[in-house]
Motif scaffolding. Structure first.
Motif, PDB file in Angstrom:
ATOM      1  N   ALA A  92       0.797  -1.228   0.000  1.00  0.00           N
ATOM      2  CA  ALA A  92       0.000   0.000   0.000  1.00  0.00           C
ATOM      3  C   ALA A  92       0.827   1.274   0.000  1.00  0.00           C
ATOM      4  N   ASN A  93       2.073   1.206  -0.513  1.00  0.00           N
ATOM      5  CA  ASN A  93       2.873   2.425  -0.558  1.00  0.00           C
ATOM      6  C   ASN A  93       2.938   2.973  -1.977  1.00  0.00           C
ATOM      7  N   ASN A  94       3.903   2.515  -2.761  1.00  0.00           N
ATOM      8  CA  ASN A  94       4.083   3.129  -4.088  1.00  0.00           C
ATOM      9  C   ASN A  94       4.447   2.116  -5.167  1.00  0.00           C
ATOM     10  N   ASN A  95       3.954   0.890  -5.042  1.00  0.00           N
ATOM     11  CA  ASN A  95       4.216  -0.144  -6.047  1.00  0.00           C
ATOM     12  C   ASN A  95       3.159  -0.046  -7.139  1.00  0.00           C
ATOM     13  N   ASP A  96       3.576   0.367  -8.319  1.00  0.00           N
ATOM     14  CA  ASP A  96       2.627   0.540  -9.418  1.00  0.00           C
ATOM     15  C   ASP A  96       1.959  -0.772  -9.821  1.00  0.00           C
ATOM     16  N   GLY A  97       2.541  -1.901  -9.426  1.00  0.00           N
ATOM     17  CA  GLY A  97       1.958  -3.184  -9.773  1.00  0.00           C
ATOM     18  C   GLY A  97       0.832  -3.609  -8.855  1.00  0.00           C
ATOM     19  N   CYS A  98       0.528  -2.795  -7.852  1.00  0.00           N
ATOM     20  CA  CYS A  98      -0.529  -3.124  -6.891  1.00  0.00           C
ATOM     21  C   CYS A  98      -1.655  -2.099  -6.961  1.00  0.00           C
ATOM     22  N   LYS A  99      -2.876  -2.593  -6.878  1.00  0.00           N
ATOM     23  CA  LYS A  99      -4.024  -1.687  -6.857  1.00  0.00           C
ATOM     24  C   LYS A  99      -4.087  -0.898  -5.549  1.00  0.00           C
ATOM     25  N   ASN A 100      -3.405  -1.390  -4.527  1.00  0.00           N
ATOM     26  CA  ASN A 100      -3.359  -0.660  -3.254  1.00  0.00           C
ATOM     27  C   ASN A 100      -2.358   0.490  -3.277  1.00  0.00           C
ATOM     28  N   ASN A 101      -1.692   0.702  -4.380  1.00  0.00           N
ATOM     29  CA  ASN A 101      -0.735   1.799  -4.496  1.00  0.00           C
ATOM     30  C   ASN A 101      -1.421   3.124  -4.152  1.00  0.00           C
ATOM     31  N   GLY A 102      -1.012   3.736  -3.048  1.00  0.00           N
ATOM     32  CA  GLY A 102      -1.571   5.017  -2.641  1.00  0.00           C
ATOM     33  C   GLY A 102      -2.939   4.940  -2.007  1.00  0.00           C
ATOM     34  N   VAL A 103      -3.409   3.767  -1.631  1.00  0.00           N
ATOM     35  CA  VAL A 103      -4.758   3.611  -1.098  1.00  0.00           C
ATOM     36  C   VAL A 103      -4.896   4.335   0.238  1.00  0.00           C
ATOM     37  N   GLY A 104      -6.106   4.764   0.538  1.00  0.00           N
ATOM     38  CA  GLY A 104      -6.393   5.426   1.800  1.00  0.00           C
ATOM     39  C   GLY A 104      -6.614   4.439   2.930  1.00  0.00           C
ATOM     40  N   GLY A 105      -6.599   4.965   4.147  1.00  0.00           N
ATOM     41  CA  GLY A 105      -6.709   4.108   5.319  1.00  0.00           C
ATOM     42  C   GLY A 105      -8.035   3.396   5.445  1.00  0.00           C
ATOM     43  N   ALA A 106      -9.141   4.083   5.128  1.00  0.00           N
ATOM     44  CA  ALA A 106     -10.457   3.460   5.262  1.00  0.00           C
ATOM     45  C   ALA A 106     -10.595   2.271   4.327  1.00  0.00           C
ATOM     46  N   SER A 107     -10.119   2.419   3.088  1.00  0.00           N
ATOM     47  CA  SER A 107     -10.185   1.329   2.128  1.00  0.00           C
ATOM     48  C   SER A 107      -9.316   0.156   2.579  1.00  0.00           C
ATOM     49  N   LEU A 108      -8.116   0.454   3.047  1.00  0.00           N
ATOM     50  CA  LEU A 108      -7.233  -0.618   3.478  1.00  0.00           C
ATOM     51  C   LEU A 108      -7.798  -1.311   4.710  1.00  0.00           C
ATOM     52  N   GLY A 109      -8.366  -0.535   5.626  1.00  0.00           N
ATOM     53  CA  GLY A 109      -8.985  -1.127   6.804  1.00  0.00           C
ATOM     54  C   GLY A 109     -10.107  -2.078   6.445  1.00  0.00           C
TER      55      GLY A 109
END
Length: 494
Positions: free
Chosen positions: A221-238
Protein backbone atom coordinates in the motif's frame (compact mmCIF):
# COMPACT_ATOMS: atom_id res chain seq x y z
CA UNK A 1 -10.45 1.96 22.44
CA UNK A 2 -7.07 2.40 24.00
CA UNK A 3 -4.91 5.33 22.87
CA UNK A 4 -1.57 4.07 21.62
CA UNK A 5 1.52 5.55 23.23
CA UNK A 6 4.59 4.26 21.42
CA UNK A 7 8.28 4.91 20.90
CA UNK A 8 7.73 4.41 17.20
CA UNK A 9 4.37 5.92 16.61
CA UNK A 10 1.62 7.58 18.56
CA UNK A 11 -1.38 6.38 16.62
CA UNK A 12 -4.03 8.95 17.42
CA UNK A 13 -6.44 10.99 15.38
CA UNK A 14 -6.25 14.22 17.34
CA UNK A 15 -2.74 15.60 17.26
CA UNK A 16 -2.84 18.32 19.88
CA UNK A 17 -5.84 19.35 21.96
CA UNK A 18 -6.22 22.83 23.45
CA UNK A 19 -9.20 25.05 24.10
CA UNK A 20 -8.13 27.59 21.51
CA UNK A 21 -5.90 26.34 18.70
CA UNK A 22 -3.87 28.46 16.32
CA UNK A 23 -4.35 28.05 12.57
CA UNK A 24 -1.21 25.93 12.33
CA UNK A 25 -2.30 23.75 15.25
CA UNK A 26 -5.82 23.34 13.91
CA UNK A 27 -4.45 22.36 10.51
CA UNK A 28 -2.21 19.76 12.11
CA UNK A 29 -5.01 18.39 14.30
CA UNK A 30 -7.27 17.88 11.29
CA UNK A 31 -4.82 15.49 9.65
CA UNK A 32 -5.14 11.74 10.27
CA UNK A 33 -1.37 11.31 10.60
CA UNK A 34 0.03 10.92 14.13
CA UNK A 35 2.16 13.55 15.80
CA UNK A 36 5.28 11.44 15.57
CA UNK A 37 6.66 8.33 13.94
CA UNK A 38 10.17 7.26 14.69
CA UNK A 39 12.90 7.69 17.24
CA UNK A 40 12.75 10.87 19.28
CA UNK A 41 15.53 13.46 19.23
CA UNK A 42 16.16 16.85 20.80
CA UNK A 43 18.33 19.61 19.32
CA UNK A 44 20.83 21.12 21.74
CA UNK A 45 22.53 24.33 20.65
CA UNK A 46 26.28 24.39 21.22
CA UNK A 47 26.63 28.15 20.77
CA UNK A 48 23.47 28.73 22.79
CA UNK A 49 25.08 27.59 26.03
CA UNK A 50 23.51 24.16 25.81
CA UNK A 51 19.93 25.38 25.43
CA UNK A 52 17.47 22.99 23.81
CA UNK A 53 15.49 24.00 20.75
CA UNK A 54 11.76 24.46 21.27
CA UNK A 55 8.88 24.76 18.81
CA UNK A 56 6.94 27.91 19.71
CA UNK A 57 3.43 26.66 18.95
CA UNK A 58 1.60 29.52 20.70
CA UNK A 59 3.50 32.52 19.38
CA UNK A 60 1.13 33.61 16.62
CA UNK A 61 1.85 35.40 13.35
CA UNK A 62 5.04 34.63 11.53
CA UNK A 63 6.54 33.45 14.81
CA UNK A 64 3.98 30.65 14.99
CA UNK A 65 5.82 27.33 15.21
CA UNK A 66 9.26 28.94 15.01
CA UNK A 67 12.26 27.08 16.42
CA UNK A 68 14.21 28.76 19.24
CA UNK A 69 17.15 27.64 21.40
CA UNK A 70 15.58 28.57 24.72
CA UNK A 71 15.03 25.61 27.07
CA UNK A 72 17.42 24.85 29.94
CA UNK A 73 16.99 21.55 31.78
CA UNK A 74 18.99 19.48 34.23
CA UNK A 75 17.75 16.23 32.70
CA UNK A 76 16.25 15.27 29.35
CA UNK A 77 13.29 13.89 31.33
CA UNK A 78 12.24 17.53 31.71
CA UNK A 79 11.88 18.01 27.94
CA UNK A 80 8.33 18.21 26.66
CA UNK A 81 6.68 17.87 23.27
CA UNK A 82 7.95 21.34 22.24
CA UNK A 83 11.53 20.03 22.42
CA UNK A 84 10.99 16.66 20.73
CA UNK A 85 11.45 15.88 17.04
CA UNK A 86 11.48 12.86 14.77
CA UNK A 87 13.57 12.45 11.63
CA UNK A 88 12.02 11.61 8.26
CA UNK A 89 13.29 11.25 4.72
CA UNK A 90 11.56 11.07 1.35
CA UNK A 91 14.79 10.73 -0.65
CA UNK A 92 16.35 7.66 0.96
CA UNK A 93 18.44 9.64 3.41
CA UNK A 94 20.06 12.15 1.08
CA UNK A 95 18.33 14.72 3.25
CA UNK A 96 16.26 14.58 6.42
CA UNK A 97 13.22 16.46 7.65
CA UNK A 98 12.44 17.35 11.25
CA UNK A 99 8.92 16.79 12.50
CA UNK A 100 7.82 18.53 15.69
CA UNK A 101 5.98 16.50 18.27
CA UNK A 102 4.37 19.73 19.48
CA UNK A 103 2.07 20.11 16.49
CA UNK A 104 2.88 17.25 14.12
CA UNK A 105 4.19 19.62 11.43
CA UNK A 106 7.39 19.39 9.42
CA UNK A 107 10.01 22.10 9.95
CA UNK A 108 10.17 24.50 6.98
CA UNK A 109 12.77 27.09 5.99
CA UNK A 110 10.86 30.31 5.32
CA UNK A 111 12.62 31.46 2.15
CA UNK A 112 10.20 34.31 1.51
CA UNK A 113 10.56 35.98 4.91
CA UNK A 114 12.75 39.09 5.05
CA UNK A 115 14.86 40.94 7.58
CA UNK A 116 15.83 39.18 10.79
CA UNK A 117 13.30 36.43 10.02
CA UNK A 118 14.70 35.60 6.58
CA UNK A 119 14.98 31.79 6.28
CA UNK A 120 13.45 31.32 9.72
CA UNK A 121 12.82 27.68 10.68
CA UNK A 122 9.17 27.03 11.53
CA UNK A 123 7.22 23.81 12.19
CA UNK A 124 4.37 24.48 9.82
CA UNK A 125 4.79 22.14 6.82
CA UNK A 126 2.03 19.59 6.20
CA UNK A 127 4.02 17.72 3.54
CA UNK A 128 7.70 17.33 2.70
CA UNK A 129 8.99 19.58 -0.06
CA UNK A 130 12.25 21.37 -0.79
CA UNK A 131 11.66 23.89 1.99
CA UNK A 132 11.50 21.06 4.54
CA UNK A 133 14.74 19.28 3.59
CA UNK A 134 17.93 19.60 5.61
CA UNK A 135 21.41 18.17 5.05
CA UNK A 136 23.22 16.88 8.12
CA UNK A 137 26.97 17.42 8.37
CA UNK A 138 28.66 15.66 11.24
CA UNK A 139 31.48 17.73 12.71
CA UNK A 140 34.79 16.48 14.09
CA UNK A 141 33.51 16.94 17.66
CA UNK A 142 30.45 14.77 17.00
CA UNK A 143 28.00 17.65 16.72
CA UNK A 144 25.97 18.39 13.61
CA UNK A 145 25.53 21.35 11.32
CA UNK A 146 22.18 21.64 9.51
CA UNK A 147 22.26 23.01 6.00
CA UNK A 148 19.16 24.24 4.14
CA UNK A 149 18.63 25.38 0.56
CA UNK A 150 17.61 29.05 0.44
CA UNK A 151 17.03 31.57 -2.32
CA UNK A 152 20.72 32.43 -1.92
CA UNK A 153 21.99 28.85 -2.08
CA UNK A 154 22.88 26.51 0.74
CA UNK A 155 23.12 28.12 4.18
CA UNK A 156 23.88 26.72 7.62
CA UNK A 157 21.20 26.94 10.30
CA UNK A 158 22.19 29.39 13.02
CA UNK A 159 20.91 29.89 16.57
CA UNK A 160 20.64 33.70 16.71
CA UNK A 161 21.71 34.21 20.32
CA UNK A 162 22.21 37.94 19.83
CA UNK A 163 18.59 38.64 18.87
CA UNK A 164 16.45 40.32 21.55
CA UNK A 165 13.34 39.27 23.44
CA UNK A 166 11.05 36.74 21.73
CA UNK A 167 13.53 36.31 18.86
CA UNK A 168 16.42 35.36 21.11
CA UNK A 169 17.82 32.04 19.99
CA UNK A 170 15.62 31.70 16.92
CA UNK A 171 16.88 29.33 14.24
CA UNK A 172 17.38 30.50 10.68
CA UNK A 173 19.49 29.40 7.72
CA UNK A 174 21.91 32.23 6.99
CA UNK A 175 25.60 31.22 7.56
CA UNK A 176 28.22 30.23 4.99
CA UNK A 177 30.49 28.45 7.47
CA UNK A 178 30.23 26.52 10.72
CA UNK A 179 30.96 28.07 14.10
CA UNK A 180 29.54 27.38 17.53
CA UNK A 181 26.19 29.02 16.68
CA UNK A 182 25.84 26.59 13.77
CA UNK A 183 26.54 23.47 15.82
CA UNK A 184 23.86 21.29 17.39
CA UNK A 185 23.86 18.06 19.30
CA UNK A 186 21.28 15.53 18.13
CA UNK A 187 20.30 14.13 21.51
CA UNK A 188 18.70 10.70 21.22
CA UNK A 189 15.75 10.52 23.60
CA UNK A 190 14.81 6.90 23.05
CA UNK A 191 13.29 4.59 20.55
CA UNK A 192 9.65 5.55 20.47
CA UNK A 193 8.54 1.99 19.90
CA UNK A 194 7.82 0.59 23.30
CA UNK A 195 5.54 0.97 26.27
CA UNK A 196 6.47 3.39 29.00
CA UNK A 197 5.82 1.00 31.89
CA UNK A 198 9.45 0.06 32.39
CA UNK A 199 9.53 -3.47 31.05
CA UNK A 200 7.73 -6.50 29.75
CA UNK A 201 4.98 -7.59 32.19
CA UNK A 202 4.93 -11.12 33.55
CA UNK A 203 2.59 -13.49 31.72
CA UNK A 204 -0.25 -15.36 33.37
CA UNK A 205 1.03 -18.51 35.06
CA UNK A 206 0.18 -21.20 34.39
CA UNK A 207 -0.48 -20.17 30.81
CA UNK A 208 -4.16 -20.62 29.98
CA UNK A 209 -5.23 -22.76 27.05
CA UNK A 210 -5.37 -20.67 23.89
CA UNK A 211 -7.38 -21.20 20.71
CA UNK A 212 -7.04 -18.36 18.20
CA UNK A 213 -6.25 -17.27 14.65
CA UNK A 214 -3.52 -15.07 13.18
CA UNK A 215 -3.12 -13.51 9.74
CA UNK A 216 -0.12 -12.04 7.95
CA UNK A 217 -0.46 -9.99 4.78
CA UNK A 218 1.85 -7.76 2.78
CA UNK A 219 -0.75 -5.22 1.69
CA UNK A 220 1.47 -3.40 -0.87
CA UNK A 221 0.00 0.00 0.00
CA UNK A 222 2.87 2.42 -0.56
CA UNK A 223 4.08 3.13 -4.09
CA UNK A 224 4.22 -0.14 -6.05
CA UNK A 225 2.63 0.54 -9.42
CA UNK A 226 1.96 -3.18 -9.77
CA UNK A 227 -0.53 -3.12 -6.89
CA UNK A 228 -4.02 -1.69 -6.86
CA UNK A 229 -3.36 -0.66 -3.25
CA UNK A 230 -0.73 1.80 -4.50
CA UNK A 231 -1.57 5.02 -2.64
CA UNK A 232 -4.76 3.61 -1.10
CA UNK A 233 -6.39 5.43 1.80
CA UNK A 234 -6.71 4.11 5.32
CA UNK A 235 -10.46 3.46 5.26
CA UNK A 236 -10.18 1.33 2.13
CA UNK A 237 -7.23 -0.62 3.48
CA UNK A 238 -8.98 -1.13 6.80
CA UNK A 239 -12.01 -2.57 5.00
CA UNK A 240 -9.79 -4.95 3.04
CA UNK A 241 -7.99 -6.19 6.14
CA UNK A 242 -11.24 -6.70 8.05
CA UNK A 243 -12.84 -8.53 5.14
CA UNK A 244 -9.91 -10.96 4.96
CA UNK A 245 -10.77 -12.19 8.47
CA UNK A 246 -14.02 -13.75 7.25
CA UNK A 247 -17.37 -13.43 9.01
CA UNK A 248 -17.82 -11.34 12.14
CA UNK A 249 -17.76 -14.51 14.24
CA UNK A 250 -14.57 -15.72 12.56
CA UNK A 251 -12.95 -12.31 13.01
CA UNK A 252 -13.52 -12.48 16.75
CA UNK A 253 -11.23 -15.53 16.89
CA UNK A 254 -8.19 -13.48 15.80
CA UNK A 255 -5.53 -12.40 18.26
CA UNK A 256 -3.10 -10.78 15.83
CA UNK A 257 -2.81 -9.41 12.32
CA UNK A 258 0.66 -8.84 10.84
CA UNK A 259 0.87 -6.22 8.06
CA UNK A 260 3.75 -5.13 5.84
CA UNK A 261 4.22 -2.31 3.30
CA UNK A 262 1.76 0.20 4.67
CA UNK A 263 1.78 3.80 5.84
CA UNK A 264 1.54 5.18 9.32
CA UNK A 265 -1.73 6.94 8.52
CA UNK A 266 -3.34 3.60 7.69
CA UNK A 267 -2.97 2.30 11.24
CA UNK A 268 -5.80 4.14 12.94
CA UNK A 269 -8.26 3.34 10.16
CA UNK A 270 -7.32 -0.34 10.31
CA UNK A 271 -7.85 -0.23 14.05
CA UNK A 272 -11.32 1.25 13.57
CA UNK A 273 -12.23 -1.35 10.93
CA UNK A 274 -11.16 -4.22 13.20
CA UNK A 275 -13.16 -2.83 16.08
CA UNK A 276 -16.25 -2.47 13.92
CA UNK A 277 -15.80 -5.98 12.57
CA UNK A 278 -15.29 -7.68 15.92
CA UNK A 279 -17.14 -5.41 18.34
CA UNK A 280 -14.07 -5.41 20.59
CA UNK A 281 -11.12 -3.11 21.19
CA UNK A 282 -7.93 -3.33 19.12
CA UNK A 283 -4.56 -1.58 19.10
CA UNK A 284 -2.48 -1.18 15.96
CA UNK A 285 1.23 -0.69 16.57
CA UNK A 286 3.40 0.73 13.81
CA UNK A 287 7.18 0.67 13.24
CA UNK A 288 8.92 2.55 10.42
CA UNK A 289 11.52 1.27 8.00
CA UNK A 290 14.45 3.70 7.99
CA UNK A 291 17.42 5.04 6.04
CA UNK A 292 20.78 6.15 7.40
CA UNK A 293 21.02 9.88 6.68
CA UNK A 294 23.95 10.96 4.51
CA UNK A 295 26.73 12.64 6.45
CA UNK A 296 25.54 11.25 9.76
CA UNK A 297 25.21 8.18 11.93
CA UNK A 298 21.48 8.64 12.56
CA UNK A 299 18.50 7.04 10.86
CA UNK A 300 15.34 8.68 9.55
CA UNK A 301 11.97 7.09 8.96
CA UNK A 302 11.14 6.44 5.32
CA UNK A 303 8.25 8.66 4.24
CA UNK A 304 5.31 7.09 2.43
CA UNK A 305 5.04 8.26 -1.15
CA UNK A 306 2.31 10.58 -2.41
CA UNK A 307 1.28 14.20 -2.62
CA UNK A 308 -0.47 14.07 0.77
CA UNK A 309 1.13 13.31 4.11
CA UNK A 310 0.62 9.61 4.90
CA UNK A 311 3.33 9.51 7.54
CA UNK A 312 6.12 6.97 7.67
CA UNK A 313 6.38 3.68 5.76
CA UNK A 314 6.80 0.37 7.53
CA UNK A 315 5.09 -2.54 9.24
CA UNK A 316 2.22 -2.86 11.69
CA UNK A 317 0.97 -5.30 14.27
CA UNK A 318 -2.71 -5.37 15.27
CA UNK A 319 -3.55 -6.98 18.61
CA UNK A 320 -6.47 -6.78 21.07
CA UNK A 321 -6.28 -3.77 23.34
CA UNK A 322 -5.47 -5.97 26.31
CA UNK A 323 -1.95 -5.52 24.97
CA UNK A 324 0.01 -3.35 27.41
CA UNK A 325 3.59 -3.73 26.20
CA UNK A 326 5.32 -3.73 22.84
CA UNK A 327 8.65 -2.88 21.29
CA UNK A 328 10.44 -2.81 17.96
CA UNK A 329 13.92 -3.93 16.99
CA UNK A 330 16.30 -2.64 14.34
CA UNK A 331 17.33 -5.60 12.22
CA UNK A 332 20.84 -5.91 10.74
CA UNK A 333 20.47 -4.51 7.23
CA UNK A 334 22.71 -3.80 4.23
CA UNK A 335 24.60 -0.54 4.61
CA UNK A 336 24.78 2.30 2.10
CA UNK A 337 27.50 1.56 -0.41
CA UNK A 338 28.77 2.19 -3.91
CA UNK A 339 27.51 -0.40 -6.41
CA UNK A 340 28.52 -0.16 -10.06
CA UNK A 341 29.84 3.35 -9.49
CA UNK A 342 26.54 4.50 -7.94
CA UNK A 343 25.90 5.36 -4.29
CA UNK A 344 23.03 3.12 -3.19
CA UNK A 345 21.07 3.83 -0.02
CA UNK A 346 19.66 0.76 1.72
CA UNK A 347 16.44 0.32 3.67
CA UNK A 348 17.02 -0.43 7.35
CA UNK A 349 14.51 -3.11 8.27
CA UNK A 350 12.63 -3.65 11.53
CA UNK A 351 10.72 -6.16 13.64
CA UNK A 352 7.83 -5.42 15.98
CA UNK A 353 6.52 -7.42 18.97
CA UNK A 354 3.61 -7.13 21.40
CA UNK A 355 2.37 -9.24 24.30
CA UNK A 356 -0.99 -10.21 25.78
CA UNK A 357 -0.01 -10.93 29.42
CA UNK A 358 -3.38 -12.37 30.45
CA UNK A 359 -3.13 -14.99 27.73
CA UNK A 360 0.64 -15.51 27.97
CA UNK A 361 0.90 -14.80 24.24
CA UNK A 362 3.47 -12.83 22.30
CA UNK A 363 3.26 -11.84 18.64
CA UNK A 364 6.11 -10.61 16.44
CA UNK A 365 6.25 -9.56 12.81
CA UNK A 366 8.99 -8.43 10.44
CA UNK A 367 9.70 -7.56 6.84
CA UNK A 368 13.16 -8.77 5.80
CA UNK A 369 15.37 -7.16 3.17
CA UNK A 370 14.62 -7.94 -0.44
CA UNK A 371 16.86 -10.14 -2.54
CA UNK A 372 17.29 -7.44 -5.16
CA UNK A 373 20.61 -6.89 -6.87
CA UNK A 374 21.11 -3.65 -4.94
CA UNK A 375 19.98 -4.80 -1.50
CA UNK A 376 20.78 -8.36 -0.36
CA UNK A 377 21.36 -10.57 -3.42
CA UNK A 378 23.41 -13.22 -1.60
CA UNK A 379 21.11 -13.33 1.42
CA UNK A 380 23.73 -12.58 4.07
CA UNK A 381 21.70 -9.91 5.80
CA UNK A 382 18.47 -11.91 5.57
CA UNK A 383 20.25 -14.76 7.36
CA UNK A 384 21.28 -12.30 10.09
CA UNK A 385 17.75 -10.93 10.28
CA UNK A 386 16.34 -14.42 10.64
CA UNK A 387 18.84 -15.29 13.35
CA UNK A 388 18.09 -12.14 15.35
CA UNK A 389 14.34 -12.69 15.04
CA UNK A 390 14.86 -16.19 16.45
CA UNK A 391 16.80 -14.73 19.38
CA UNK A 392 14.06 -12.16 20.00
CA UNK A 393 11.25 -14.69 19.83
CA UNK A 394 12.85 -17.27 22.10
CA UNK A 395 14.15 -14.78 24.65
CA UNK A 396 10.54 -14.41 25.80
CA UNK A 397 9.96 -18.15 26.23
CA UNK A 398 11.60 -18.54 29.68
CA UNK A 399 9.27 -15.88 31.05
CA UNK A 400 6.32 -18.06 30.06
CA UNK A 401 5.23 -16.44 26.80
CA UNK A 402 4.21 -18.52 23.78
CA UNK A 403 5.04 -16.74 20.56
CA UNK A 404 3.51 -16.68 17.12
CA UNK A 405 5.62 -14.78 14.61
CA UNK A 406 5.84 -14.21 10.89
CA UNK A 407 5.57 -11.77 8.05
CA UNK A 408 7.22 -11.23 4.68
CA UNK A 409 10.69 -12.77 5.00
CA UNK A 410 11.56 -12.29 1.31
CA UNK A 411 13.07 -15.79 1.27
CA UNK A 412 11.91 -19.18 0.01
CA UNK A 413 11.70 -22.14 2.43
CA UNK A 414 14.46 -24.75 2.71
CA UNK A 415 12.64 -27.48 0.73
CA UNK A 416 11.39 -25.18 -2.01
CA UNK A 417 12.03 -26.28 -5.60
CA UNK A 418 12.25 -22.64 -6.68
CA UNK A 419 15.53 -21.47 -8.25
CA UNK A 420 15.44 -18.45 -5.90
CA UNK A 421 18.26 -18.36 -3.40
CA UNK A 422 19.20 -18.66 -0.63
CA UNK A 423 17.07 -21.49 0.81
CA UNK A 424 18.46 -21.36 4.35
CA UNK A 425 17.20 -18.03 5.73
CA UNK A 426 14.40 -19.68 7.74
CA UNK A 427 16.07 -23.06 8.36
CA UNK A 428 16.51 -22.35 12.07
CA UNK A 429 12.88 -21.24 12.36
CA UNK A 430 11.68 -24.57 10.92
CA UNK A 431 14.02 -26.42 13.29
CA UNK A 432 12.81 -24.61 16.42
CA UNK A 433 9.17 -23.95 15.63
CA UNK A 434 6.22 -25.04 13.53
CA UNK A 435 5.21 -23.21 10.35
CA UNK A 436 1.50 -23.19 9.71
CA UNK A 437 1.77 -24.51 6.15
CA UNK A 438 4.45 -27.18 6.37
CA UNK A 439 4.26 -29.24 3.21
CA UNK A 440 4.09 -32.87 2.21
CA UNK A 441 6.39 -35.50 3.70
CA UNK A 442 8.98 -35.22 0.93
CA UNK A 443 9.24 -31.46 1.38
CA UNK A 444 8.10 -30.69 4.92
CA UNK A 445 9.82 -27.32 5.02
CA UNK A 446 7.74 -25.87 2.21
CA UNK A 447 4.19 -24.70 1.64
CA UNK A 448 1.68 -23.01 -0.59
CA UNK A 449 2.61 -20.11 -2.85
CA UNK A 450 2.17 -16.67 -1.25
CA UNK A 451 3.57 -14.44 -4.01
CA UNK A 452 2.85 -14.88 -7.72
CA UNK A 453 5.52 -13.65 -10.11
CA UNK A 454 5.91 -13.56 -13.86
CA UNK A 455 6.97 -17.04 -14.89
CA UNK A 456 7.02 -18.52 -11.39
CA UNK A 457 5.36 -18.33 -7.96
CA UNK A 458 7.03 -18.61 -4.56
CA UNK A 459 6.40 -18.81 -0.83
CA UNK A 460 7.97 -15.93 1.12
CA UNK A 461 5.27 -15.21 3.76
CA UNK A 462 5.23 -17.23 6.98
CA UNK A 463 3.44 -17.87 10.26
CA UNK A 464 5.41 -19.80 12.90
CA UNK A 465 4.20 -21.00 16.30
CA UNK A 466 5.73 -23.06 19.13
CA UNK A 467 6.70 -26.61 18.18
CA UNK A 468 4.22 -27.96 20.74
CA UNK A 469 1.32 -26.00 19.28
CA UNK A 470 -1.43 -27.59 17.22
CA UNK A 471 -2.18 -25.89 13.92
CA UNK A 472 -5.68 -26.97 12.97
CA UNK A 473 -5.88 -24.89 9.77
CA UNK A 474 -3.64 -22.85 7.49
CA UNK A 475 -5.34 -21.00 4.68
CA UNK A 476 -3.52 -19.42 1.76
CA UNK A 477 -6.18 -18.30 -0.67
CA UNK A 478 -4.69 -17.57 -4.13
CA UNK A 479 -6.33 -14.16 -4.34
CA UNK A 480 -4.14 -11.11 -3.93
CA UNK A 481 -7.01 -8.67 -4.19
CA UNK A 482 -5.32 -5.29 -4.41
CA UNK A 483 -1.92 -6.52 -3.22
CA UNK A 484 0.81 -8.64 -4.82
CA UNK A 485 0.85 -11.15 -1.95
CA UNK A 486 -1.63 -13.74 -0.74
CA UNK A 487 -2.56 -13.44 2.94
CA UNK A 488 -1.71 -16.38 5.18
CA UNK A 489 -4.20 -17.29 7.95
CA UNK A 490 -3.56 -19.89 10.64
CA UNK A 491 -5.56 -21.42 13.50
CA UNK A 492 -3.38 -22.15 16.56
CA UNK A 493 -4.19 -24.18 19.64
CA UNK A 494 -1.75 -24.31 22.56
Amino acid sequence: MKQIVSRVAVLCTALFAVIAMSAVQAQAASRPVPVTAGDKYALKSVGGNGLYVSTQVTSGGEREGMLRARKSVSSTDELGSWEKFTLHTDDKGWTTTLRSEANGNYVSTERDFTGTHANLLRARGTTVGEWEKLHLEQQSDGTYALKAWTNDGYKYVTAEMQDPDDDNGLLRARADSVGSWQKFQLVFLGEENASDDGGRPSPASPAPAADFQVMTWNVCANNNDGCKNNGVGGASLGSQVAARLGSDAQARQYRAVFLQELCESHAKEIEKALETKTGTGWDVRFAPIKYTVDGSSVKAAKTCAGSTDRGAYGIALAVPDSNVWYTSYDLPSPQNQTIGGKWVRMEQRTALCAVLPGEALQFCTAHFSSGGAEEDPAGGKRREQGALLQDIVHSYTPAGYRTVYGGDFNSVPPDSTSPDTPHDVVTSAYAADKECDEGETARVRDGKVTKPLDGRSIKIDYLFGPSAATISACDVTPDVGQSDHYPVKAHFQM
